[in-house]
Design a protein around this motif. Structure first.
Motif, mmCIF file in Angstrom:
data_model
loop_
_atom_site.group_PDB
_atom_site.id
_atom_site.type_symbol
_atom_site.label_atom_id
_atom_site.label_comp_id
_atom_site.label_asym_id
_atom_site.label_seq_id
_atom_site.Cartn_x
_atom_site.Cartn_y
_atom_site.Cartn_z
ATOM 1 N N TRP A 139 0.835 -1.203 0.000
ATOM 2 C CA TRP A 139 0.000 0.000 0.000
ATOM 3 C C TRP A 139 0.872 1.256 0.000
ATOM 4 N N VAL A 142 2.121 1.732 -3.469
ATOM 5 C CA VAL A 142 1.019 2.203 -4.326
ATOM 6 C C VAL A 142 0.776 3.693 -4.080
ATOM 7 N N GLN A 143 0.767 4.100 -2.823
ATOM 8 C CA GLN A 143 0.548 5.518 -2.504
ATOM 9 C C GLN A 143 1.650 6.407 -3.061
ATOM 10 N N ASP A 148 -4.823 9.047 -4.889
ATOM 11 C CA ASP A 148 -5.874 8.269 -4.227
ATOM 12 C C ASP A 148 -6.884 7.750 -5.242
ATOM 13 N N ALA A 151 -5.422 4.873 -7.055
ATOM 14 C CA ALA A 151 -5.318 3.686 -6.204
ATOM 15 C C ALA A 151 -6.670 2.972 -6.111
ATOM 16 N N CYS A 155 -7.494 -0.981 -7.647
ATOM 17 C CA CYS A 155 -8.177 -2.073 -6.948
ATOM 18 C C CYS A 155 -9.426 -2.530 -7.707
#
Length: 197
Positions: A139, A142-143, A148, A151, A155
């Motif tokens: 995570w 990914v950040q 946001d 991301a 998903c």
């Protein structure tokens, strides 16, 4: 793979939207109407909703198309979906992924050809497919790589193509013209999950 469980419809037998999508896509790809559209198009209301949702992720999502296609290839590989793999190799190359990156999608995040950003996308894809969750380390990566909104989209993209692989497999939708997967992928894509060497 045998025979399809529901035979693809002739485009003329479909409602206007699935017919239009199948015919236009077939002209663009040069393969004729894709079996996925002529099969799923037999459920017109569901097809319309699925198409709108799917298009919001690809090609009209906020993730760059190279990222999107890389993730889709990884999902196709992990789900052993030869149909998705064959459909998206050409798309991936068209949007700028290299042959080495396409082959690397089968190897995963450890492939030396990938950037840190690409490795984070592939690691996230693998973890979501394996456990429907992300570790704190993944995570964090990914950040670092994505906004946001992106991301969230990542998903949802993994879930969308995992679900599509299930539909394709359950309905035994056949690859058009039987194109070959990439040489590195050939053996494993033909084996059920868990039996690949």
């Amino acid at each position: 793979m045998g025979e399809p469980r529901i035979a693809p419809a002739r485009p003329g037998d479909l409602r206007p939207l699935p017919r239009l999508v199948a015919v236009i896509t077939g002209r663009i790809t040069g393969t004729g109407p894709p079996n996925i559209f002529t099969t799923l198009g037999q459920h017109p209301r569901l097809f319309r909703a699925w198409l709108r949702y799917s298009a919001r992720l690809m090609p009209f999502g906020s993730l760059p198309r190279r990222d999107t296609e890389l993730v889709i290839l990884r999902v196709a590989w992990q789900c052993r979906s030869a149909y998705e793999w064959n459909q998206h190799v050409a798309l991936a190359l068209r949007v700028g992924l290299t042959q080495a990156e396409v082959a690397g999608a089968a190897e995963g995040p450890s492939a030396s050809v990938f950037t840190a950003r690409q490795r984070s996308l592939l690691a996230a894809s693998d973890e979501l497919l394996a456990g429907r969750a992300l570790s704190d380390a993944t995570w964090s990566a990914v950040q670092t790589a994505l906004s946001d909104r992106q991301a969230i989209e990542l998903c949802m993209l993994v879930g969308q193509y995992q679900g599509l692989a299930s539909a394709v497999g359950g309905l035994a939708i056949q690859v058009e013209g039987r194109p070959e997967p990439a040489p590195a992928a050939r053996a494993q894509l033909s084996q059920p999950e868990g039996e690949a060497s």
